[in-house]
Design a protein around this motif. Structure first.
Motif, PDB file in Angstrom:
ATOM      1  N   LYS A  10      23.584 -27.703   6.027  1.00 20.20           N
ATOM      2  CA  LYS A  10      22.471 -26.798   5.754  1.00 20.20           C
ATOM      3  C   LYS A  10      21.789 -26.359   7.049  1.00 20.20           C
ATOM      4  O   LYS A  10      21.382 -25.191   7.193  1.00 20.20           O
ATOM      5  N   CYS A  11      21.658 -27.267   7.988  1.00 22.48           N
ATOM      6  CA  CYS A  11      20.978 -26.969   9.249  1.00 22.48           C
ATOM      7  C   CYS A  11      21.922 -26.404  10.318  1.00 22.48           C
ATOM      8  O   CYS A  11      21.486 -26.132  11.443  1.00 22.48           O
ATOM      9  N   ARG A  19      11.660 -38.417  11.806  1.00 19.57           N
ATOM     10  CA  ARG A  19      12.177 -37.150  11.271  1.00 19.57           C
ATOM     11  C   ARG A  19      12.993 -36.455  12.362  1.00 19.57           C
ATOM     12  O   ARG A  19      12.512 -36.248  13.475  1.00 19.57           O
ATOM     13  N   PHE A  20      14.231 -36.107  12.015  1.00 16.65           N
ATOM     14  CA  PHE A  20      15.120 -35.452  12.975  1.00 16.65           C
ATOM     15  C   PHE A  20      15.143 -33.956  12.663  1.00 16.65           C
ATOM     16  O   PHE A  20      15.750 -33.521  11.687  1.00 16.65           O
ATOM     17  N   ARG A  21      14.462 -33.185  13.509  1.00 18.76           N
ATOM     18  CA  ARG A  21      14.242 -31.769  13.254  1.00 18.76           C
ATOM     19  C   ARG A  21      15.102 -30.937  14.199  1.00 18.76           C
ATOM     20  O   ARG A  21      14.842 -30.876  15.404  1.00 18.76           O
ATOM     21  N   LEU A  22      16.148 -30.321  13.636  1.00 20.72           N
ATOM     22  CA  LEU A  22      17.032 -29.476  14.430  1.00 20.72           C
ATOM     23  C   LEU A  22      16.321 -28.161  14.724  1.00 20.72           C
ATOM     24  O   LEU A  22      15.944 -27.425  13.806  1.00 20.72           O
ATOM     25  N   TYR A  23      16.145 -27.874  16.005  1.00 19.06           N
ATOM     26  CA  TYR A  23      15.427 -26.656  16.397  1.00 19.06           C
ATOM     27  C   TYR A  23      16.319 -25.439  16.217  1.00 19.06           C
ATOM     28  O   TYR A  23      17.493 -25.437  16.601  1.00 19.06           O
ATOM     29  N   THR A  24      15.777 -24.397  15.617  1.00 22.57           N
ATOM     30  CA  THR A  24      16.479 -23.120  15.485  1.00 22.57           C
ATOM     31  C   THR A  24      15.588 -22.023  16.049  1.00 22.57           C
ATOM     32  O   THR A  24      14.363 -22.145  16.039  1.00 22.57           O
ATOM     33  N   ASP A  25      16.198 -20.972  16.555  1.00 26.47           N
ATOM     34  CA  ASP A  25      15.401 -19.869  17.095  1.00 26.47           C
ATOM     35  C   ASP A  25      15.149 -18.801  16.030  1.00 26.47           C
ATOM     36  O   ASP A  25      15.095 -17.614  16.304  1.00 26.47           O
ATOM     37  N   THR A  26      15.012 -19.263  14.782  1.00 25.86           N
ATOM     38  CA  THR A  26      14.665 -18.368  13.682  1.00 25.86           C
ATOM     39  C   THR A  26      13.179 -18.509  13.374  1.00 25.86           C
ATOM     40  O   THR A  26      12.471 -19.303  13.993  1.00 25.86           O
ATOM     41  N   LEU A  41      24.947 -35.904   4.422  1.00 30.09           N
ATOM     42  CA  LEU A  41      25.820 -34.976   5.131  1.00 30.09           C
ATOM     43  C   LEU A  41      25.493 -33.515   4.841  1.00 30.09           C
ATOM     44  O   LEU A  41      25.637 -32.653   5.706  1.00 30.09           O
ATOM     45  N   GLU A  42      25.036 -33.241   3.614  1.00 30.73           N
ATOM     46  CA  GLU A  42      24.754 -31.851   3.258  1.00 30.73           C
ATOM     47  C   GLU A  42      23.666 -31.236   4.142  1.00 30.73           C
ATOM     48  O   GLU A  42      23.632 -30.017   4.352  1.00 30.73           O
ATOM     49  N   THR A  43      22.767 -32.079   4.693  1.00 31.51           N
ATOM     50  CA  THR A  43      21.707 -31.535   5.549  1.00 31.51           C
ATOM     51  C   THR A  43      22.254 -31.103   6.904  1.00 31.51           C
ATOM     52  O   THR A  43      21.703 -30.202   7.539  1.00 31.51           O
TER      53      THR A  43
END
Length: 488
Positions: free
Chosen positions: A67-68, A43-50, A62-64
C-alpha cells in the motif's frame, strides 16, 4: 555496543534521579516480553512527496508495504528523532526527509515515530531508547525475512536520543550481519557520557558509524551532546562546544522571532545544528564540507591539521567516505552561521623578525587576499602571542567564498598616530646599529596551504629593497618559488 546490551546498575546510579534508575532497572523485563507483543509502539512512517506526506507501515502486515509502495530494491534511510517536550514531530524531520528524497539516488525514507515513549521525563525517555531500538531491529528483521531487504542497505540517522536508539537497534538485530550505516547527530550526553560502548552508540553498531558533535559545552558537569567519540569518524564543527549564531547573547533575537518559545529555540540552536549540517550536505552537492583529523581544536586553530594524506580528511554529512577504522578518528572544521555552512580553510605561516629587542610587542595585523575569482579584504590575523625575536607564526583563516588561486597578499600593520609615536620613542631610546634603516618588523615570507585543494604556495615581498614594516604600513607579497612548490 555488543549483542543484547545489559544495563550496568552501578553506572546507572550515577544518573540524574531515582526515577531514571527504577525505569532502567525494569528494562530487562520489558525486553523479555516484547517479542510476544503484536503492536509496535514505534510508528514507521514511509515519507512520500505527495499531499498525504507519509504512509504508515505496520510490522508483520505485508499489505501495508504494498500500500505504501515500499521498494525493496532501493536503499532505506530511517530518521529517528530524539527526546520530545511537546509530543509533536519537529519540522526538521520533514526537511531532512524531503532532502533525502530529492537526492539523485532513489531511496525509501522512513520516519521512526516514537513520540509516545519520547515525551516522558528525560530519564524515562532514556530507558525507552532500548525498547525503541529493539522495535527498529525487529522491523528490519521482518523486512529481511518477508521481502529479502538486506539490512546492509539500511542507514539509520538518529538525532540526540535517537542516535542511541539507532545504536541499540544495531546491537539488538540478530545474526552476524550488521546494519549498513548509522549516523549520530549530536548524540545525547546526559546519562550516556562516559558509559561503556554497550550502553550508548558505538562503532560496533553498524558496518560504518559517523557522528556530528555540535553542542558539547558543559554546564554543571553536563552537556546536551556527548563529547566523547562514539563512531568511526567523529566530526566536531567549530570545536563541537557550540555553534556560530547560537551564542546565548542571541537569545533576545530568538525571543523576538519566536516569542517565549524563543528561549527553547536559543537553547537547542547548537544541538540541532548537527541536523542542519547534515541537510546542508544533501542540498548543496557543490559545497561539500571538508573536515580534518586533529588532536584538538587549539591545534586546529593554528592551521596545523589541514592534511588529507593517508585519509586524514573526510566529507561531513551524507556523502562521507565510508571507511572502517580500528580507532575512532576525530575531525575538526569551521562553518558559517547559516546555510550553506561551508567555508574554505587556509593555513598561513608568517616568518617575522622583531628588530627591537626587549618585551614582545602585540600589534594588530590584517591582510587582503587577491584571488583569481574574487578578493577577500581586511582579514583579521588571529595571533595569540606577542611578536618576539626571529620566529614563524602559524594560524588558520577561513573564507566564506571560493576566491580561486591566491595571486597576491597585502599585509598591513594596523597602527594609529599614537602607536607610531610610541614606536618612534622606543627607537629613539634604544639605538640601532644595523645600518641607517629605521628598525621595525621584517616579514620575510608568507606560506599558505589551502585545505580544500591541498595546494601549497609561498609569497615574497614585492619590494626587495624595503622589507621593513612599521605601524600603519602595508606591504605587498607576490607568489614566489621555494620548497613548497618543489614538494608539489
Amino acid at each position: 555496543m555488543e549483542k543484547r546490551k545489559k544495563v550496568s546498575k552501578e553506572n546507572l546510579r550515577t544518573g540524574w534521579c531515582d526515577c531514571g534508575l527504577k525505569a532502567l532497572e525494569s528494562q530487562s523485563e520489558h525486553t523479555r516480553t516484547k517479542k510476544h507483543q503484536k503492536n509496535s509502539e514505534t510508528r514507521f512512517r514511509l515519507y512520500t512527496d505527495t499531499t498525504e506526506g507519509d504512509c504508515q507501515i505496520f510490522l508483520n502486515q505485508l499489505e501495508t508495504l504494498e500500500k505504501c509502495s515500499f521498494n525493496s530494491s532501493l536503499p532505506l534511510v530511517m530518521i529517528v528523532h530524539g527526546w520530545s517536550v511537546d509530543g509533536i514531530l519537529e519540522g526538521w524531520i520533514w526537511k531532512m526527509a524531503a532532502a533525502l528524497k530529492a537526492h539523485h539516488k532513489p531511496l525509501n525514507v522512513i520516519v521512526a515515530d516514537w513520540l509516545t515513549l519520547a515525551r516522558q521525563h528525560y530519564p524515562i525517555a532514556v530507558q525507552n531508547t532500548r525498547h525503541v531500538g529493539q522495535e527498529i531491529a525487529e522491523f528490519l528483521e521482518w523486512l529481511e525475512e518477508s521481502i529479502q531487504f538486506s539490512r546492509s542497505n539500511a542507514h539509520l540517522i538518529g538525532y540526540s536520543l535517537g542516535a542511541h536508539v539507532s545504536g541499540f537497534a544495531g546491537s539488538f538485530i540478530s545474526g552476524t550481519k550488521k546494519i549498513g550505516r548509522i549516523t549520530g547527530l549530536d548524540p545525547a550526553g546526559p546519562l550516556f557520557e562516559g558509559m561503556s560502548p554497550t550502553d550508548r552508540l558505538s562503532p560496533d553498531d553498524a558496518d560504518f558509524v559517523d557522528a556530528i558533535h555540535t553542542f558539547t559545552k558543559q554546564h554543571m558537569g553536563l552537556s546536551v551532546g556527548i563529547k566523547q567519540p562514539v563512531a568511526h569518524f567523529d566530526f566536531y564543527p567549530n570545536g563541537g562546544t557550540f555553534q556560530p549564531g547560537c551564542h546565548i547573547l542571541h537569545v533576545y533575537n530568538h525571543i523576538a522571532q519566536f516569542g517565549i518559545t524563543g528561549i527553547t529555540q536559543a537553547v537547542k540552536c547548537s544541538h540541532e545544528r548537527s541536523v542542519h549540517l547534515f541537510i546542508d550536505s544533501l542540498l548543496h552537492k557543490n559545497k561539500q564540507i571538508t573536515a580534518y583529523w586533529c588532536n584538538d581544536i587549539n591545534t586546529f586553530n593554528k592551521g596545523l591539521c589541514l592534511s588529507c594524506r593517508k585519509n586524514r580528511c573526510n566529507t561531513l554529512g551524507y556523502n562521507i567516505r565510508e571507511e572502517r577504522l580500528p580507532k575512532s578518528r576525530q575531525l575538526f572544521l569551521k562553518t558559517r552561521a547559516h546555510m550553506p555552512f561551508k567555508v574554505y580553510h587556509y593555513q598561513f605561516r608568517i616568518h617575522i623578525i622583531n628588530e627591537i629587542q626587549g618585551k614582545p610587542i602585540d600589534p594588530t595585523f590584517t591582510m587582503s587576499l587577491i584571488g583569481t575569482k574574487e578578493d577577500a579584504k581586511n582579514l583579521h590575523i588571529p595571533l595569540v602571542e606577542g611578536i618576539t625575536g626571529n620566529k614563524t607564526y602559524s594560524f588558520l583563516i577561513t573564507l566564506d567564498a571560493d576566491i580561486g588561486d591566491i595571486i597576491m597578499i597585502k599585509f598591513k600593520w594596523e597602527g594609529t598616530p599614537v602607536w607610531e609615536n610610541i614606536w618612534d620613542t622606543v627607537q629613539t631610546i634604544i639605538p640601532w646599529t644595523k645600518g641607517t634603516h629605521r628598525p621595525g618588523l621584517i616579514v620575510k615570507a608568507l606560506r599558505v596551504k589551502a585545505g580544500e585543494t591541498q595546494q601549497k604556495m609561498t609569497f615574497c615581498s614585492q619590494s626587495i629593497d624595503n622589507v621593513h614594516l612599521h605601524p600603519s604600513q602595508e606591504k605587498t607579497f607576490v607568489r614566489c618559488e621555494d620548497r613548497y612548490q618543489r614538494e608539489n
